[in-house]
Design an enzyme around this catalytic site. Structure first.
Site, mmCIF file in Angstrom:
data_model
loop_
_atom_site.group_PDB
_atom_site.id
_atom_site.type_symbol
_atom_site.label_atom_id
_atom_site.label_comp_id
_atom_site.label_asym_id
_atom_site.label_seq_id
_atom_site.Cartn_x
_atom_site.Cartn_y
_atom_site.Cartn_z
ATOM 1 N N GLU A 34 0.373 23.124 41.590
ATOM 2 C CA GLU A 34 1.115 22.860 42.810
ATOM 3 C C GLU A 34 2.493 22.318 42.449
ATOM 4 O O GLU A 34 2.617 21.308 41.756
ATOM 5 C CB GLU A 34 0.364 21.847 43.675
ATOM 6 C CG GLU A 34 1.031 21.583 45.011
ATOM 7 C CD GLU A 34 0.268 20.585 45.862
ATOM 8 O OE1 GLU A 34 0.229 20.757 47.089
ATOM 9 O OE2 GLU A 34 -0.312 19.634 45.284
ATOM 10 N N CYS A 56 1.733 19.993 52.038
ATOM 11 C CA CYS A 56 0.522 20.474 51.382
ATOM 12 C C CYS A 56 0.139 21.890 51.812
ATOM 13 O O CYS A 56 -0.510 22.608 51.063
ATOM 14 C CB CYS A 56 -0.637 19.509 51.639
ATOM 15 S SG CYS A 56 -0.922 19.174 53.389
ATOM 16 N N LYS A 75 -3.003 1.780 53.888
ATOM 17 C CA LYS A 75 -2.001 1.629 52.838
ATOM 18 C C LYS A 75 -1.103 2.871 52.869
ATOM 19 O O LYS A 75 -1.455 3.921 52.333
ATOM 20 C CB LYS A 75 -2.623 1.507 51.452
ATOM 21 C CG LYS A 75 -1.598 1.041 50.400
ATOM 22 C CD LYS A 75 -1.992 1.395 48.991
ATOM 23 C CE LYS A 75 -1.530 2.761 48.583
ATOM 24 N NZ LYS A 75 -0.035 2.921 48.534
#
Length: 524
Positions: free
Chosen positions: A393, A295, A188
């Site tokens: 973050e 990331c 997905k």
């Protein structure tokens, strides 16, 4: 910003093979549909069919049939498919660069990082998989008398949920070792960047990947994501820490394994002996590649007080000279954020920090004159622990700079986060840098580079500690995690029990003497 070169108007996105690619989505005869839009302009890109949980079940059924035949093929044959993919990817890179840019809004050189990463992954596992997966002799219970071997079997069907920020590298990049190991994949991808994954599937099929081995479903994460996890024999997820916890809980309830690459609040340390020009140049890449939507990008920068001002002068000059543009050429330094949600999060972090006393050294504002989701590369100073940008973050083009004077102090500050994904150390003394790297709580640490040195080393493991995730991609663990280890042990001559004519006590004494002798002579 004082010197931003930009296009007079956002470029129209290239014509993409949407109709051909969407036929590969597993969806019902009359599915609901969703329209994706180009971050550069807001224009419609694709009208995509959405899968249902029932479609996900169908995808797994097809994948399981294909996987049984695929697993019977030698590892070398499976690997050859992706060595061919390597060549076609490089030959047809302009096609996929156009798609990646259209879906993500990143500039071309940052899109090329994904092509490079996947090519390295193809080559690495294409050449090394047989060695990683070969049957290995292990020490038996009794030397000579016990033969033990370790055999690797594929898990079956891997459920793979990939994110929008690196839609090629983090989709097929994980699917490659999974399939070379003998598994099928039900994936997905994020809906916004689904065409990238569909293009990779289309090309892999041209390279000889069996039909049905790699299935792609599309849909809303809270609906389709759990369905993917519910049928998987192993789960591979890249995304937020919050969602990663949910995936881990669902996988654990079914007693299936999972690897999770999650968030980060990555630190860069500039020591007083660093080459400041090189460090400033590297910091631009480390902080603002893919508009900071990476990331492993740097969001916290610790600079020794002895060189703090000199470094900032060099760094800010480079940041203020960056070229922002909504175009498909190679002449831009930073592109757009990918979604309205990311723009709002970045704006919230910077605005809150500014309101609470942080100083914006450069940047700090959205740029709708360039494109609807553009935000300037931003450098903050005087950020304090109470500000969201300090610990959360941001996942955007924002970095906070902090001075330090003591190495022990900076190690403690760099490690003062729940995350532990990536870190960076800059020094002319690389041996000192490597020693400092070992003290940092991060799955990868780069000396005199931001993130590319570790991530590009396909033979070395990459992943996070703490809230940054579980498991590793790349290297031996990046493929063996998709396998089950089986031990086959063959006992010869005598059983592992008291032989005929010997009492249990005598047998125990005999074994005790044997163990002492084996330790004395270094038998493992």
């Amino acid at each position: 910003m004082t010197d931003i070169a930009r296009a007079a108007a956002p470029a129209a996105h290239p014509e993409l093979p949407v109709d051909r690619l969407v036929r590969r989505v597993v969806a019902g005869a009359v599915p609901t549909r969703v329209t994706t839009r180009a971050p550069f302009t807001g224009a419609a890109v694709a009208d995509l069919p959405e899968s249902t949980p029932e479609d996900v079940a169908t995808a797994y059924e097809r994948a399981r049939v294909a996987q049984q035949r695929w697993a019977e093929r030698p590892v070398g044959e499976r690997a050859a498919v992706f060595l061919r993919f390597h060549d076609r990817l490089l030959a047809r890179q302009d096609e996929i660069l156009d798609i990646i840019q259209t879906e993500t809004g990143k500039v071309r050189k940052h899109a090329f990082e994904e092509v490079l990463d996947v090519a390295l992954t193809c080559r690495h596992y294409g050449r090394r998989a047989r060695g990683y997966l070969r049957t290995r002799r292990r020490a038996g219970a009794l030397p000579v008398l016990t033969k033990a071997v370790e055999v690797r079997h594929p898990k079956g069907v891997v459920g793979l949920v990939s994110p929008w920020n690196y839609p090629l590298a983090l989709s097929i990049g994980d699917a490659i070792p999974a399939m070379i190991a003998g598994n099928a994949v039900v994936m997905k991808p994020d809906t916004q960047t689904a065409l990238t994954a569909l293009w990779a599937l289309d090309v892999a099929t041209e390279c000889g990947l069996p039909e049905d081995l790699w299935q792609i479903v599309i849909g809303d994460g809270p609906v389709v994501g759990p369905a993917v996890v519910a049928h998987a024999d192993y789960v591979c997820f890249t995304g937020s820490t919050r969602t990663g916890r949910q995936v881990a809980q669902q996988a654990a309830a079914r007693l299936v394994g999972a690897s999770l690459e999650l968030g980060g609040k990555n630190a860069m340390i500039v020591l007083p002996d660093a080459d400041l020009d090189r460090a400033a140049e590297g910091a631009v890449r480390a902080c603002f590649s893919s508009a900071g939507q990476l990331c492993v990008s740097i969001e916290r920068m610790f600079v020794h007080a002895d060189v703090h001002d000199q470094f900032l002068e060099r760094f800010l000059a480079r940041v203020e000279g960056m070229r922002l543009a909504a175009g498909y050429g190679w002449d831009a330094d930073m592109g757009s954020l990918t979604s309205r949600r990311q723009l709002e999060n970045v704006s919230r972090h910077v605005d809150q920090a500014r309101e609470n006393g942080a100083k914006v050294l450069t940047g700090g504002r959205a740029r709708p004159d360039i494109g609807p989701l553009f935000y300037e590369p931003t450098v903050l100073q005087d950020v304090t622990p109470g500000m969201a940008v300090c610990a959360e973050e941001t996942f955007g083009p924002v970095v906070s700079v902090y001075p330090f004077t003591d190495v022990d102090e900076v190690v403690e500050r760099a490690n003062a986060t729940a995350y532990g994904l990536n870190a960076s150390v800059w020094t002319r003394d690389t041996a000192r840098g490597a020693r400092l790297a070992r003290r940092l709580h991060a799955g990868s640490v780069n000396v005199n580079e931001g993130y590319a040195a570790s991530y590009g080393s396909a033979g070395a493991p990459m992943g996070g500690m703490g809230d940054s995730g579980l498991g590793r991609r790349h290297g031996v663990e990046g493929i063996t995690k998709f396998t089950e280890a089986q031990t086959v042990a063959t006992q010869r001559v005598i059983p592992i029990a008291a032989p005929f004519g010997m009492t249990d006590e005598q047998w125990a004494r005999s074994l005790t003497l044997s163990l002492r002798i084996m330790k004395t002579f270094g038998v493992r």
